[in-house]
Design an enzyme around this catalytic site. Structure first.
Site, PDB file in Angstrom:
ATOM      1  N   LYS A  74     155.312  39.873  37.916  1.00 20.91           N
ATOM      2  CA  LYS A  74     155.312  40.555  36.609  1.00 20.91           C
ATOM      3  C   LYS A  74     155.649  39.556  35.502  1.00 20.91           C
TER       4      LYS A  74
ATOM      5  N   PRO B 195     157.809  49.618  31.541  1.00 24.50           N
ATOM      6  CA  PRO B 195     158.456  50.922  31.752  1.00 24.50           C
ATOM      7  C   PRO B 195     159.747  50.788  32.555  1.00 24.50           C
TER       8      PRO B 195
ATOM      9  N   GLY C 263     143.906  53.301  38.965  1.00 22.67           N
ATOM     10  CA  GLY C 263     143.858  54.525  38.163  1.00 22.67           C
ATOM     11  C   GLY C 263     143.793  55.829  38.954  1.00 22.67           C
ATOM     12  N   GLY C 264     143.799  55.729  40.282  1.00 20.41           N
ATOM     13  CA  GLY C 264     143.673  56.946  41.093  1.00 20.41           C
ATOM     14  C   GLY C 264     144.974  57.700  41.283  1.00 20.41           C
ATOM     15  N   THR C 265     146.108  57.030  41.035  1.00 24.28           N
ATOM     16  CA  THR C 265     147.407  57.653  41.331  1.00 24.28           C
ATOM     17  C   THR C 265     148.413  57.368  40.215  1.00 24.28           C
TER      18      THR C 265
ATOM     19  N   ARG D 158     141.680  50.323  45.936  1.00 21.59           N
ATOM     20  CA  ARG D 158     141.127  50.062  47.276  1.00 21.59           C
ATOM     21  C   ARG D 158     140.657  51.336  47.965  1.00 21.59           C
TER      22      ARG D 158
ATOM     23  N   LEU E  83     151.036  56.498  37.426  1.00 18.61           N
ATOM     24  CA  LEU E  83     150.947  56.263  35.978  1.00 18.61           C
ATOM     25  C   LEU E  83     149.516  55.940  35.560  1.00 18.61           C
TER      26      LEU E  83
ATOM     27  N   TYR F 226     162.211  43.902  34.439  1.00 24.57           N
ATOM     28  CA  TYR F 226     162.720  42.724  35.158  1.00 24.57           C
ATOM     29  C   TYR F 226     161.719  41.562  35.123  1.00 24.57           C
TER      30      TYR F 226
ATOM     31  N   ARG G  67     158.810  53.864  47.853  1.00 25.09           N
ATOM     32  CA  ARG G  67     158.991  52.509  48.369  1.00 25.09           C
ATOM     33  C   ARG G  67     160.264  51.832  47.894  1.00 25.09           C
TER      34      ARG G  67
HETATM   35  C1  HXC Z   1     158.854  43.717  54.053  1.00 25.01           C
HETATM   36  C2  HXC Z   1     156.592  44.085  54.187  1.00 25.01           C
HETATM   37  C3  HXC Z   1     156.758  45.421  53.757  1.00 25.01           C
HETATM   38  C4  HXC Z   1     158.085  45.867  53.474  1.00 25.01           C
HETATM   39  C5  HXC Z   1     154.651  45.080  54.095  1.00 25.01           C
HETATM   40  N1  HXC Z   1     155.272  43.926  54.392  1.00 25.01           N
HETATM   41  N2  HXC Z   1     155.537  46.011  53.715  1.00 25.01           N
HETATM   42  N3  HXC Z   1     157.610  43.237  54.328  1.00 25.01           N
HETATM   43  N4  HXC Z   1     159.086  44.980  53.635  1.00 25.01           N
HETATM   44  N5  HXC Z   1     158.331  47.117  53.076  1.00 25.01           N
HETATM   45  C6  HXC Z   1     154.651  42.695  54.878  1.00 25.01           C
HETATM   46  C7  HXC Z   1     153.865  42.911  56.152  1.00 25.01           C
HETATM   47  O1  HXC Z   1     154.704  42.871  57.281  1.00 25.01           O
HETATM   48  C8  HXC Z   1     152.883  41.726  56.108  1.00 25.01           C
HETATM   49  O2  HXC Z   1     153.510  40.518  56.486  1.00 25.01           O
HETATM   50  C9  HXC Z   1     152.592  41.588  54.615  1.00 25.01           C
HETATM   51  O3  HXC Z   1     153.676  42.234  53.934  1.00 25.01           O
HETATM   52  C10 HXC Z   1     151.280  42.239  54.224  1.00 25.01           C
HETATM   53  O4  HXC Z   1     151.321  43.587  54.686  1.00 25.01           O
HETATM   54  P1  HXC Z   1     150.078  44.565  54.591  1.00 25.01           P
HETATM   55  O5  HXC Z   1     150.521  45.920  54.982  1.00 25.01           O
HETATM   56  O6  HXC Z   1     148.911  43.941  55.300  1.00 25.01           O
HETATM   57  O7  HXC Z   1     149.780  44.479  53.019  1.00 25.01           O
HETATM   58  P2  HXC Z   1     148.741  45.248  52.155  1.00 25.01           P
HETATM   59  O8  HXC Z   1     147.865  46.147  52.957  1.00 25.01           O
HETATM   60  O9  HXC Z   1     148.128  44.259  51.251  1.00 25.01           O
HETATM   61  O10 HXC Z   1     149.683  46.286  51.315  1.00 25.01           O
HETATM   62  C11 HXC Z   1     150.340  45.947  50.185  1.00 25.01           C
HETATM   63  C12 HXC Z   1     151.741  46.526  50.116  1.00 25.01           C
HETATM   64  C13 HXC Z   1     151.751  48.065  50.127  1.00 25.01           C
HETATM   65  C14 HXC Z   1     152.342  45.979  48.804  1.00 25.01           C
HETATM   66  C15 HXC Z   1     152.521  46.037  51.292  1.00 25.01           C
HETATM   67  O11 HXC Z   1     153.054  48.546  49.918  1.00 25.01           O
HETATM   68  C16 HXC Z   1     150.841  48.698  49.104  1.00 25.01           C
HETATM   69  O12 HXC Z   1     149.651  48.839  49.350  1.00 25.01           O
HETATM   70  N6  HXC Z   1     151.355  49.069  47.919  1.00 25.01           N
HETATM   71  C17 HXC Z   1     150.530  49.619  46.806  1.00 25.01           C
HETATM   72  C18 HXC Z   1     151.259  50.660  46.003  1.00 25.01           C
HETATM   73  C19 HXC Z   1     152.634  50.243  45.534  1.00 25.01           C
HETATM   74  O13 HXC Z   1     153.312  49.391  46.085  1.00 25.01           O
HETATM   75  N7  HXC Z   1     153.056  50.942  44.476  1.00 25.01           N
HETATM   76  C20 HXC Z   1     154.346  50.696  43.869  1.00 25.01           C
HETATM   77  C21 HXC Z   1     154.212  49.976  42.572  1.00 25.01           C
HETATM   78  S1  HXC Z   1     155.708  50.302  41.799  1.00 25.01           S
HETATM   79  P3  HXC Z   1     153.351  39.914  57.994  1.00 25.01           P
HETATM   80  O14 HXC Z   1     154.090  38.624  57.916  1.00 25.01           O
HETATM   81  O15 HXC Z   1     153.986  40.906  58.907  1.00 25.01           O
HETATM   82  O16 HXC Z   1     151.880  39.752  58.231  1.00 25.01           O
HETATM   83  C22 HXC Z   1     156.332  49.078  40.920  1.00 25.01           C
HETATM   84  C23 HXC Z   1     157.509  49.576  40.093  1.00 25.01           C
HETATM   85  C24 HXC Z   1     158.488  48.554  39.703  1.00 25.01           C
HETATM   86  O17 HXC Z   1     155.885  47.973  40.931  1.00 25.01           O
HETATM   87  C25 HXC Z   1     159.631  49.021  38.821  1.00 25.01           C
HETATM   88  C26 HXC Z   1     160.361  50.291  39.125  1.00 25.01           C
HETATM   89  C27 HXC Z   1     161.446  50.636  38.141  1.00 25.01           C
HETATM   90  P1  NAP Z   2     151.279  53.716  42.319  1.00 29.62           P
HETATM   91  O1  NAP Z   2     150.872  55.130  42.135  1.00 29.62           O
HETATM   92  O2  NAP Z   2     151.582  53.238  43.687  1.00 29.62           O
HETATM   93  O3  NAP Z   2     150.165  52.807  41.656  1.00 29.62           O
HETATM   94  C1  NAP Z   2     149.738  51.575  42.150  1.00 29.62           C
HETATM   95  C2  NAP Z   2     148.238  51.602  42.215  1.00 29.62           C
HETATM   96  O4  NAP Z   2     147.761  50.266  42.478  1.00 29.62           O
HETATM   97  C3  NAP Z   2     147.684  52.492  43.320  1.00 29.62           C
HETATM   98  O5  NAP Z   2     146.744  53.386  42.752  1.00 29.62           O
HETATM   99  C4  NAP Z   2     146.986  51.539  44.280  1.00 29.62           C
HETATM  100  O6  NAP Z   2     145.805  52.121  44.825  1.00 29.62           O
HETATM  101  C5  NAP Z   2     146.662  50.376  43.357  1.00 29.62           C
HETATM  102  N1  NAP Z   2     146.522  49.106  44.087  1.00 29.62           N
HETATM  103  C6  NAP Z   2     147.411  48.535  44.932  1.00 29.62           C
HETATM  104  N2  NAP Z   2     146.910  47.412  45.449  1.00 29.62           N
HETATM  105  C7  NAP Z   2     145.686  47.256  44.897  1.00 29.62           C
HETATM  106  C8  NAP Z   2     144.672  46.287  45.040  1.00 29.62           C
HETATM  107  N3  NAP Z   2     144.825  45.216  45.840  1.00 29.62           N
HETATM  108  N4  NAP Z   2     143.513  46.426  44.342  1.00 29.62           N
HETATM  109  C9  NAP Z   2     143.345  47.502  43.520  1.00 29.62           C
HETATM  110  N5  NAP Z   2     144.261  48.450  43.349  1.00 29.62           N
HETATM  111  C10 NAP Z   2     145.424  48.334  44.032  1.00 29.62           C
HETATM  112  O7  NAP Z   2     152.606  53.391  41.470  1.00 29.62           O
HETATM  113  P2  NAP Z   2     152.956  53.599  39.900  1.00 29.62           P
HETATM  114  O8  NAP Z   2     154.401  53.866  39.848  1.00 29.62           O
HETATM  115  O9  NAP Z   2     152.018  54.543  39.264  1.00 29.62           O
HETATM  116  O10 NAP Z   2     152.711  52.142  39.328  1.00 29.62           O
HETATM  117  C11 NAP Z   2     151.767  51.873  38.303  1.00 29.62           C
HETATM  118  C12 NAP Z   2     152.216  50.648  37.513  1.00 29.62           C
HETATM  119  O11 NAP Z   2     153.445  50.915  36.838  1.00 29.62           O
HETATM  120  C13 NAP Z   2     152.463  49.414  38.363  1.00 29.62           C
HETATM  121  O12 NAP Z   2     152.016  48.259  37.664  1.00 29.62           O
HETATM  122  C14 NAP Z   2     153.960  49.371  38.480  1.00 29.62           C
HETATM  123  O13 NAP Z   2     154.453  48.094  38.732  1.00 29.62           O
HETATM  124  C15 NAP Z   2     154.351  49.866  37.109  1.00 29.62           C
HETATM  125  N6  NAP Z   2     155.718  50.388  36.979  1.00 29.62           N
HETATM  126  C16 NAP Z   2     156.035  51.598  37.521  1.00 29.62           C
HETATM  127  C17 NAP Z   2     157.306  52.085  37.334  1.00 29.62           C
HETATM  128  C18 NAP Z   2     157.722  53.421  37.862  1.00 29.62           C
HETATM  129  O14 NAP Z   2     158.887  53.782  37.735  1.00 29.62           O
HETATM  130  N7  NAP Z   2     156.838  54.208  38.432  1.00 29.62           N
HETATM  131  C19 NAP Z   2     158.252  51.323  36.628  1.00 29.62           C
HETATM  132  C20 NAP Z   2     157.892  50.087  36.118  1.00 29.62           C
HETATM  133  C21 NAP Z   2     156.604  49.634  36.278  1.00 29.62           C
HETATM  134  P3  NAP Z   2     145.196  51.733  46.274  1.00 29.62           P
HETATM  135  O15 NAP Z   2     146.311  51.804  47.242  1.00 29.62           O
HETATM  136  O16 NAP Z   2     144.107  52.759  46.456  1.00 29.62           O
HETATM  137  O17 NAP Z   2     144.621  50.363  46.136  1.00 29.62           O
END
Ligand code: HXC
Ligand code: NAP
Length: 288
Positions: A169, A195, A22-24, A46, A26, A154, A206
């Site tokens: 998902k 969404p 909830g910090g960032t 986190r 949506l 998806y 990303r």
């Molecule tokens: C390939 C990757 C990678 C990348 C990390 N890894 N990033 N591999 N491509 N871009 C690999 C690392 O090399 C490592 O493997 C393993 O994943 C774990 O990496 P960590 O960095 O230790 O992971 P962690 O700290 O748990 O971080 C999680 C994360 C990071 C998913 C990698 O991106 C994150 O914190 N994301 C949170 C926010 C987020 O993603 N928001 C978007 C949601 S949007 P090895 O083998 O090297 O150890 C969404 C929208 C969908 O879902 C729909 C849109 C229309």
């Molecule tokens: P976002 O800002 O990156 O939100 C993801 C949040 O998840 C961050 O606040 C992150 O905070 C938290 N998170 C990640 N790993 C976590 C963990 N291990 N424990 C607790 N919290 C964790 O991206 P967003 O676009 O708003 O996404 C929100 C939701 O919408 C997600 O479910 C995403 O799949 C969905 N969605 C987004 C879109 C879009 O177009 N934006 C489309 C379809 C679906 P920390 O890093 O502090 O943990």
């Protein structure tokens, strides 16, 4: 574009809502609207500094109570701690919003198994950890709680290049539909929102290769020709968690401007046919 808040003032009064992630993005926008509607909101993720800043900002802006509790949803003990902290501060928790997620783009064969784990653990394990902890608490305390999970379109079509996310998902959607039936007898509802593209730093930094943003203009994929506005999603979320949706259970509401259907319809590519060609075909048909 219609950006107005939808529900009446005080529609969530008396409810306490836990929003994971909830910090960032949506999660933050939904939390803000829940607070405006009179709910108490607990935001967790986190990064403690991020959620603390957001909680402070939203409390100031809305005059309502927003609590930040650090939690990695992959860790069940940390989820139980959020529950404990939330109950200490607000007396009870009524709603869980499974919003936290991790995602990145990659050809699947390039991923390590740890990379696959990383996304599935945040999205699927994180959602079932929170749902299980809250569900046990609600059943034990006879609270008619509800869960709303953010999935994606998806979840049912699948998608290349985000395969761990698609698998996870899809699992969250199965969790939603399964428990909607199993826990209905306790008065617990579970629903989801799918969404399409909504601008957030977390997703958009990303999920699009930086040098090809022009080529991947998302609005071109969407029949309505635009991306979503956060308030539009927050409106549906507030409705689903409110008592107005008391008979809505096991449902997933898509909010994507028609995006996924455009990709699915067999003949939708005919939109490329120019008007003159349609005129010519019509003329030839009439002549015959
Ligand atoms: C390939 C990757 C990678 C990348 C990390 N890894 N990033 N591999 N491509 N871009 C690999 C690392 O090399 C490592 O493997 C393993 O994943 C774990 O990496 P960590 O960095 O230790 O992971 P962690 O700290 O748990 O971080 C999680 C994360 C990071 C998913 C990698 O991106 C994150 O914190 N994301 C949170 C926010 C987020 O993603 N928001 C978007 C949601 S949007 P090895 O083998 O090297 O150890 C969404 C929208 C969908 O879902 C729909 C849109 C229309
Ligand atoms: P976002 O800002 O990156 O939100 C993801 C949040 O998840 C961050 O606040 C992150 O905070 C938290 N998170 C990640 N790993 C976590 C963990 N291990 N424990 C607790 N919290 C964790 O991206 P967003 O676009 O708003 O996404 C929100 C939701 O919408 C997600 O479910 C995403 O799949 C969905 N969605 C987004 C879109 C879009 O177009 N934006 C489309 C379809 C679906 P920390 O890093 O502090 O943990």
């Amino acid at each position: 574009m219609y950006k107005q808040p939808m529900l009446r003032d005080g529609a969530l009064k008396g409810k306490t809502v836990l929003v994971t992630g909830g910090g960032t993005g949506l999660g933050k926008s939904m939390s803000k609207y829940f607070l405006q509607l009179g709910a108490n909101v607990i935001i967790s993720s986190r990064k403690l500094d991020v959620i603390k800043n957001t909680a402070e900002e939203l409390s100031k802006e809305t005059g309502a109570k927003c609590l930040a509790v650090q939690c990695d949803v992959r860790n069940y003990e940390e989820v139980e701690n959020v529950l404990k902290e939330g109950i200490t501060s607000f007396g009870k928790i009524d709603v869980l919003v499974n919003n936290a997620a991790g995602n990145f783009i990659s050809p699947t064969e390039r991923l390590s198994h740890r990379a696959f784990d990383s996304v599935v653990d945040i999205v699927l394990k994180g959602s079932y950890n929170c749902t299980l902890a809250l569900g046990k608490y609600w059943i034990e305390n006879k609270i008619a709680g509800n869960v709303m999970s953010i999935v994606t379109t998806y979840a049912w079509t699948g998608s290349g290049y985000v395969v761990p996310s698609a698998c996870a998902k899809a699992g969250v959607l199965a969790l939603t539909r399964s428990l909607a039936v199993e826990w209905g007898k306790y008065g617990i509802r579970l629903n989801a929102i799918a969404p399409g593209p909504f601008p957030t730093e977390g997703a958009w930094s990303r999920l699009l290769p930086p040098d090809m943003k022009e080529e991947f203009d998302l609005t071109k994929k969407i029949p309505l020709g635009r991306i979503g506005d956060h308030q539009e999603l927050a409106n549906i979320a507030a409705y689903l968690i409110s008592d107005y949706a008391g008979f809505v259970n096991g449902e997933v509401i898509t909010i994507d401007g028609g995006e996924w259907l455009k990709g699915a319809g067999e003949f939708n590519m005919l939109e490329k046919v120019p008007k003159q060609m349609w005129d010519m075909m019509e003329m030839m048909r009439k002549k015959k």
